[in-house]
Write a protein that holds these residues in place. Structure first.
Motif, PDB file in Angstrom:
ATOM      1  N   ILE A   1      18.696   0.614  -3.092  1.00 45.13           N
ATOM      2  CA  ILE A   1      18.547   1.075  -4.476  1.00 45.13           C
ATOM      3  C   ILE A   1      18.354   2.585  -4.515  1.00 45.13           C
ATOM      4  N   LEU A   2      17.510   3.104  -3.656  1.00 43.67           N
ATOM      5  CA  LEU A   2      17.246   4.541  -3.632  1.00 43.67           C
ATOM      6  C   LEU A   2      18.507   5.329  -3.295  1.00 43.67           C
TER       7      LEU A   2
ATOM      8  N   PRO B   1       0.815  -1.216   0.000  1.00 43.88           N
ATOM      9  CA  PRO B   1       0.000   0.000   0.000  1.00 43.88           C
ATOM     10  C   PRO B   1       0.850   1.268   0.000  1.00 43.88           C
ATOM     11  N   VAL B   2       0.277   2.319  -0.568  1.00 47.96           N
ATOM     12  CA  VAL B   2       0.936   3.630  -0.522  1.00 47.96           C
ATOM     13  C   VAL B   2       1.183   3.962   0.944  1.00 47.96           C
ATOM     14  N   GLY B   3       2.371   4.426   1.248  1.00 50.38           N
ATOM     15  CA  GLY B   3       2.720   4.772   2.616  1.00 50.38           C
ATOM     16  C   GLY B   3       3.399   3.654   3.381  1.00 50.38           C
ATOM     17  N   ALA B   4       3.454   2.462   2.790  1.00 50.80           N
ATOM     18  CA  ALA B   4       4.141   1.350   3.452  1.00 50.80           C
ATOM     19  C   ALA B   4       5.632   1.673   3.547  1.00 50.80           C
ATOM     20  N   PRO B   5       6.290   1.212   4.595  1.00 53.43           N
ATOM     21  CA  PRO B   5       7.723   1.497   4.716  1.00 53.43           C
ATOM     22  C   PRO B   5       8.520   0.797   3.620  1.00 53.43           C
TER      23      PRO B   5
ATOM     24  N   ARG C   1      13.027  13.426   3.058  1.00 56.86           N
ATOM     25  CA  ARG C   1      12.222  14.318   3.916  1.00 56.86           C
ATOM     26  C   ARG C   1      11.432  13.561   4.975  1.00 56.86           C
ATOM     27  N   THR C   2      11.088  12.311   4.693  1.00 55.53           N
ATOM     28  CA  THR C   2      10.318  11.522   5.664  1.00 55.53           C
ATOM     29  C   THR C   2      11.214  10.672   6.561  1.00 55.53           C
ATOM     30  N   GLY C   3      12.521  10.818   6.409  1.00 58.60           N
ATOM     31  CA  GLY C   3      13.460  10.113   7.273  1.00 58.60           C
ATOM     32  C   GLY C   3      13.718   8.668   6.907  1.00 58.60           C
ATOM     33  N   GLN C   4      13.253   8.232   5.735  1.00 57.80           N
ATOM     34  CA  GLN C   4      13.490   6.848   5.320  1.00 57.80           C
ATOM     35  C   GLN C   4      14.832   6.678   4.621  1.00 57.80           C
TER      36      GLN C   4
END
Length: 80
Positions: free
Chosen positions: A18-19, A6-10, A67-70
């Motif tokens: 990869i990111l 789902p959207v918002g899943a970690p 920005r979300t700390g991930q």
């Protein structure tokens, strides 16, 4: 049929890896080589990243994850 989280899943550890490599300027080809996975796997995980973060491009994904700390980015190394 591809099933996405789902959207918002970690993000998973592999997706974060990869990111981070995209953030360092790597291409999907060099990411695949560095991680020892296929380029198709990189593309599949990239699509999952974009879906989870609700973004359309990998650049947007890097920004949102940061920005979300991930995603934690190291400071650039100074040239010696």
């Amino acid at each position: 049929m591809t099933v996405h989280a789902p959207v918002g899943a970690p993000l998973t550890d592999g997706e974060i890896d990869i990111l981070a490599l995209y953030a360092d300027g790597h291409t999907s080809r060099t990411i695949a080589a560095q991680l020892g996975i296929s380029q198709d796997t990189v593309w599949t995980r990239t699509a999952s990243i974009r879906h989870k973060l609700g973004t359309h491009t990998i650049t947007q994904s890097v920004v949102v994850a940061y920005r979300t700390g991930q995603l934690h980015l190291a400071a650039p190394r100074s040239a010696a």
